[in-house]
Design a protein around this motif. Structure first.
Motif, short mmCIF file in Angstrom:
data_model
loop_
_atom_site.label_atom_id
_atom_site.label_comp_id
_atom_site.label_asym_id
_atom_site.label_seq_id
_atom_site.Cartn_x
_atom_site.Cartn_y
_atom_site.Cartn_z
N GLN A 363 -12.78 10.95 0.43
CA GLN A 363 -11.47 10.34 0.63
C GLN A 363 -11.28 9.14 -0.27
OE1 GLN A 363 -11.18 7.93 4.48
NE2 GLN A 363 -13.06 9.09 4.86
N PRO A 364 -10.03 8.77 -0.56
CA PRO A 364 -9.78 7.59 -1.39
C PRO A 364 -10.43 6.36 -0.79
CG PRO A 364 -7.75 8.82 -1.04
CD PRO A 364 -8.78 9.41 -0.12
N SER A 365 -10.81 5.42 -1.64
CA SER A 365 -11.40 4.18 -1.14
C SER A 365 -10.32 3.34 -0.48
CB SER A 365 -12.01 3.39 -2.30
OG SER A 365 -11.00 2.98 -3.21
N ILE A 366 -10.75 2.30 0.22
CA ILE A 366 -9.80 1.43 0.93
C ILE A 366 -8.76 0.83 -0.03
CG2 ILE A 366 -9.59 -0.75 2.21
CD1 ILE A 366 -12.28 0.00 3.56
N PRO A 367 -9.14 0.24 -1.18
CA PRO A 367 -8.12 -0.30 -2.08
C PRO A 367 -7.16 0.76 -2.60
CG PRO A 367 -10.28 -1.19 -2.62
CD PRO A 367 -10.50 -0.09 -1.63
N SER A 422 -9.20 -0.86 10.33
CA SER A 422 -10.59 -0.43 10.25
C SER A 422 -11.36 -1.25 9.22
CB SER A 422 -10.65 1.06 9.89
OG SER A 422 -11.99 1.50 9.79
N ALA A 423 -10.75 -1.50 8.05
CA ALA A 423 -11.41 -2.27 7.00
C ALA A 423 -11.71 -3.69 7.47
CB ALA A 423 -10.54 -2.31 5.75
N THR A 424 -10.84 -4.25 8.28
CA THR A 424 -11.04 -5.61 8.77
C THR A 424 -12.28 -5.69 9.66
OG1 THR A 424 -8.66 -6.07 8.69
CG2 THR A 424 -10.00 -7.48 10.10
#
Length: 496
Positions: A363-367, A422-424
């Protein structure tokens, strides 16, 4: 909190029982459902309540002032998450913070349900702002507590949780908007009932479903520190009361000045937070690198929410003033359009949750997900300028244009918002877990503080320019973020 403590919390939560996710997701799903039912129901009619004439049950405020107040209200709601996150990390823990916040929110809606005019309006603002600050960041932190750090279900779990938020947000504008023409106060009463149901749900199911999640205090104050903090808080409240008592009657504190101050705080507070977290001796070297990686994501989030949150201000006004509301013999309430955003999320969130799990490591990365979110947000504003381009700014437009604009921005929201939650939880320093979640919501506060200034430039004659400049700015920022993704990814130190 140590890795051992995190493992203990995760093991205390039944890991199966709600669509293949921890059973506690059921509790938090429906707690947030009812809280969002109350908030979005209130928000769907609040701007109309402010600028409708007194003879129509409103407060009779100037239209531009109402739009700015609406943005500042939203900014303060999310800004208060800083206080709520700090209290959870240092004093109450997240579970108690969620409960106390829900009580204050319910009381705030009750104040609006009473015909008390401007006085009741401002009282309700204070209660809802503080209550949401206690509840919203901390209920999201509790979702993160239930998953191990490398659990691939985490993003999907937040997407399901996000669907619960929007299920409440979908139903409430339809219900509250339907009674808006009869009584604004009745609509606010429905919002109070919704928060009451949320509190009952949380109290009944938390012990069985949540285990130890939310019961710990990540960085507790000593008894002496608590006493000092309580004295400082009490002194601050007294000082603030004196300042308001002096400046408001004398005209030194005006609505315009207050709006400007909140806008400044919207960017100043997160700046201070980034500095404090980065320089704290409790933050490890790996965590410092992740804090740096979080900064461009935060700025991208500000740009996104600046567009998305105008659904309750500029697009609400667009629905009221510029849209055909009588279609096929049916009269549409302008508040109903605010159900479109959560409706599309309900329909699309399961697809996105499935997609991220299906793609797994591919899947695409967070950024990259953030850059996609900005692209779609910008396109949504470019889309809404087309009616003015095709038919001018003096004619009413077909509702389909609003529908399409909401649809496009929702695609961007599902790329950015649940992923950002989720990233946080992944990038947060351990000693600042709840406070970092508050920082995430501060991006929304900064966005709405910015909106309070830019909504003043919206006029029928500037409509195309307004939507065009903001939409193109978001697209440009999304492209820049995409190209700097490798640099950000290196700073995230293994988090994907």
């Amino acid at each position: 909190m140590s890795a051992i403590d995190k493992e203990k919390i995760v093991s205390s939560v039944p890991q199966k029982g709600f669509f293949g996710h921890p059973r506690g997701l059921f509790t938090l799903f429906f707690t947030e459902f009812w809280e969002r039912f109350s908030y979005y129901g209130m928000r769907a009619i609040l701007v109309f309540y402010m600028y409708y004439e007194v003879s129509k049950g409103g407060l009779g405020l100037d239209e531009q002032t109402a739009l700015s107040i609406m943005s500042i209200y939203g900014s303060l709601v999310y800004m208060s998450g800083v206080i709520g996150g700090w209290l959870a990390d240092r004093v109450f823990g997240t579970s108690k913070s969620v409960f106390y916040g829900g009580v204050l929110i319910m009381l705030g809606h009750i104040a609006l349900a009473l015909p008390g005019g401007l006085t009741a309006f401002f009282v309700s603002m204070v209660l809802i702002v503080i209550g949401t600050g206690l509840l919203k960041p901390n209920v999201s932190s509790m979702v993160g507590d239930m998953y191990a750090e490398q659990d691939d279900r985490r993003d999907a779990g937040f997407s399901i949780f996000y669907m619960g938020i929007n299920l409440g947000g979908f139903l409430s504008p339809l219900i509250v908007g339907s009674v808006m023409g009869y009584s604004f106060h009745l609509g606010f009463g429905f919002a109070a009932i919704g928060m009451f149901f949320g509190l009952i749900m949380f109290l009944i199911t938390k012990k069985k479903n949540l285990g130890l999640a939310g019961t710990y205090v990540a960085n507790p104050l000593s008894p002496a520190e608590k006493k000092k903090v309580y004295l400082v808080m009490a002194g601050a409240v007294v000082l603030l009361g004196i300042i308001l008592a002096v400046t408001i009657p004398t005209g030194l504190l005006t609505i315009k000045l207050f709006i400007a101050l909140v806008g400044i705080l919207g960017f100043l507070i997160p700046t201070i937070y980034f500095i404090v977290m980065y320089r704290s001796p409790k933050t490890t070297e790996v965590e410092r690198s992740r804090v740096l990686a979080y900064i461009p994501l935060f700025l991208a989030s500000v740009m996104f929410w600046s567009i998305q949150e105008q659904g309750s201000t500029i697009l609400a006004n667009f629905a009221d003033k510029r849209t055909q509301l009588d279609i096929a013999g049916i009269h549409l309430s302008p508040a109903w359009f605010q159900s479109l955003n959560p409706l599309f999320i309900i329909l699309l969130a399961p697809i996105f949750a499935w997609l991220w799990v299906r793609l797994g490591k591919r899947q695409p990365s967070i950024p990259q997900k953030f850059s996609l979110g900005l692209l779609f947000a910008g396109l949504s504003f470019l889309l809404i300028l087309l009616p003015a381009y095709l038919g001018g700014t003096n004619s009413l437009v077909h509702p389909i244009w609003l529908v399409l604009s909401y649809l496009v921005v929702v695609i961007g929201e599902l790329c950015l918002s649940p992923v950002g939650l989720s990233a946080t939880t992944k990038l947060a320093p351990a000693a600042f877990s709840a406070q970092t979640m508050s920082l995430w919501f501060l991006s929304n506060a900064a966005a709405q503080g910015l909106n309070a200034q830019i909504v003043k430039f919206y006029r029928p004659e500037t409509e195309m320019l307004y939507f065009g400049i903001i939409g193109l700015s978001a697209i440009l920022l999304g492209i820049i973020l995409f190209f700097v993704t490798p640099l950000i990814q290196r700073q995230m130190k293994g988090v994907r």
